[in-house]
Enzyme design. Structure first.
Site, short mmCIF file in Angstrom:
data_model
loop_
_atom_site.label_atom_id
_atom_site.label_comp_id
_atom_site.label_asym_id
_atom_site.label_seq_id
_atom_site.Cartn_x
_atom_site.Cartn_y
_atom_site.Cartn_z
N SER A 125 39.37 43.63 51.57
CA SER A 125 38.62 44.50 52.51
C SER A 125 37.94 43.52 53.52
O SER A 125 37.29 41.74 53.33
CB SER A 125 37.88 44.59 51.07
OG SER A 125 36.55 45.80 51.93
N TYR A 150 31.91 44.42 43.47
CA TYR A 150 33.03 45.01 43.91
C TYR A 150 33.50 44.04 45.22
O TYR A 150 34.28 43.67 45.14
CB TYR A 150 33.48 46.54 45.12
CG TYR A 150 34.56 46.60 45.53
CD1 TYR A 150 35.48 47.35 45.01
CD2 TYR A 150 34.13 46.59 47.01
CE1 TYR A 150 36.74 47.37 45.68
CE2 TYR A 150 35.29 46.84 47.72
CZ TYR A 150 36.26 47.10 46.98
OH TYR A 150 37.90 47.32 48.27
N LYS A 154 37.03 41.90 45.07
CA LYS A 154 37.60 40.81 46.39
C LYS A 154 38.12 40.35 46.70
O LYS A 154 38.57 39.00 47.26
CB LYS A 154 36.91 41.76 48.03
CG LYS A 154 37.23 43.21 47.00
CD LYS A 154 39.22 43.53 47.30
CE LYS A 154 39.47 44.23 45.64
NZ LYS A 154 40.69 44.74 46.24
#
Ligand code: NAD
Ligand code: UD1
Length: 336
Positions: A125, A150, A154
């Site tokens: 992302s 989160y 990643k």
């Protein structure tokens, strides 16, 4: 050629499964349905004429995953989408995110190595760039300290892939998505947010259809032309097609490094107000919105430098914001 798509009944995974099947690949989907439903595999079948093989397996369930790989031989490559993705929830429940996204990926990579499957495409992302010093952001832009668990999962995923490549015959393509939006033209698949959406586009379509009363614009006092945040929205079908380009580059051994990174965006930044206006223009429907306070953790502006993906992958996003709004709206009407 068999391609395993983890998280393949999810939003981006299902669109990618369609593009893979359209290109003649045999798709195997593994998903635990924590954020999707099994009928998505049927919908992929309706769109492409062939229902992909689907199995309900949790990546965190090591024994089931082991059984899955023992049963399914000759997998050429994996496209790994399966993860939790709600930024705010990850702040509330960090361990749930580390457990699912990191442990799940470790189990997957372990099985891949044991079964000599040496190719993976990974969903990362633009969140890894945080508040970028320079716009647009290229793949050389520094990865900043993660703003949320989160975002950290990643970054850990990216790091695991580069570390593994150093000591194994193992190849990966890391794709850093900007803001996916839109749905398939058939309106048979699209994004299925559970509960109240966090993301802008599903919030707009749910407000337009009357499911939500009012859309709150998260601040209009930022240092941008109209004061609202700028993002690079990319159509999910364009995004899905980029996975095929990435996969084919890796499988045809054209990669220059064992782990390559590409930004996937359009290169255009649009403000929240521009997105609302594009929706209204595309559909003729007014969105009931109000200006609210800033949302904590939001970066002011981010959009992608697309040169590397354009040149090296030979891929370019083709659809515009209006098309994203129209297809999202058609999808919202289809599921209402
Ligand atoms: P999604 O929730 O629609 O799809 C993810 C799928 O993975 C779901 O079907 C879910 O059931 C499945 N899944 C989750 N944990 C699993 C597990 N442990 N075992 C098996 N299946 C599991 O999300 P999406 O929008 O399609 O995102 C796909 C990937 O792209 C994710 O890795 C996400 O972090 C990444 N990403 C998404 C966005 C975005 O805005 N949608 C942006 C950047 C990156
Ligand atoms: C977020 C994550 C990103 C993640 C992506 C998918 C951050 C910093 N980034 O992207 O890592 O990959 O979600 O889950 O959290 N907005 C409103 N009103 C709303 C909803 C959103 O004004 O009701 C605004 C937001 O403040 C933001 C823009 O719309 O400025 C886009 O928001 P969103 O769709 O949530 O995506 P990101 O925050 O960019």
């Amino acid at each position: 050629m068999k391609i395993l798509v983890t998280g393949g009944t999810g939003y981006i995974g299902s669109h990618t499964a369609v593009e893979l099947q359209n290109k003649g690949y045999e798709v195997l989907i593994l998903d635990n349905l924590s954020n999707s439903t099994a009928d998505v595999a049927d919908k992929i079948g309706l769109i492409t004429g062939k229902k992909p093989d689907f199995e309900n397996v949790d990546l965190c369930d090591k024994a089931s995953l082991h059984g899955y790989f023992r049963k399914n031989k000759d997998i050429e490559a994996v496209i790994h989408f399966a993860a939790f993705k709600a930024v705010g929830e990850s702040v509330e429940k960090p361990l749930m995110y580390y457990m699912n996204n990191v442990t799940g990926m470790i189990n997957l990579l372990d099985e891949m190595l044991k079964n000599n499957i040496a190719n993976i495409v990974y969903s990362s992302s633009c969140t890894v760039y945080g508040e970028a010093d320079k716009l647009p952001v290229s793949e050389e832009s520094p990865v900043k300290k993660a703003e949320s668990p989160y975002g950290f999962t990643k970054q850990i995923g990216e790091q695991m892939l580069t570390d593994i490549s150093k000591v194994n015959d193992f190849h990966s393509v890391i794709l850093r998505y900007f803001n996916p939006a839109g749905a398939h033209d058939s309106s048979l698949i699209g994004e299925l947010p559970s509960g109240i959406p966090n993301n802008l586009v599903p919030y707009i379509t749910q407000t337009a259809i009357g499911k939500r009363e009012v859309l709150t614009v998260n601040g209009n006092d930022y240092d941008t032309p109209d004061g609202t945040n700028i993002r690079d929205y990319i159509h999910v079908v364009d995004l899905a097609k980029a996975h095929i380009s990435a996969l084919e580059r890796m499988l045809s051994k054209k990669s220059e490094e064992k782990s390559e990174i590409f930004n996937l965006g359009t290169g255009r930044g649009n403000s929240v107000m521009e997105v609302i206006n594009a929706f209204e223009e595309a559909t003729g429907i007014k969105v009931n919105y109000r200006i609210g306070p800033r949302r904590s953790g939001d970066v002011v502006s981010i959009y992608s430098d697309t040169e590397r993906a354009n040149k090296i992958l030979g891929w370019k996003a083709e659809r515009d914001l209006k098309n994203m709004m129209l297809t999202s709206w058609n999808w919202q009407k289809a599921i209402n």
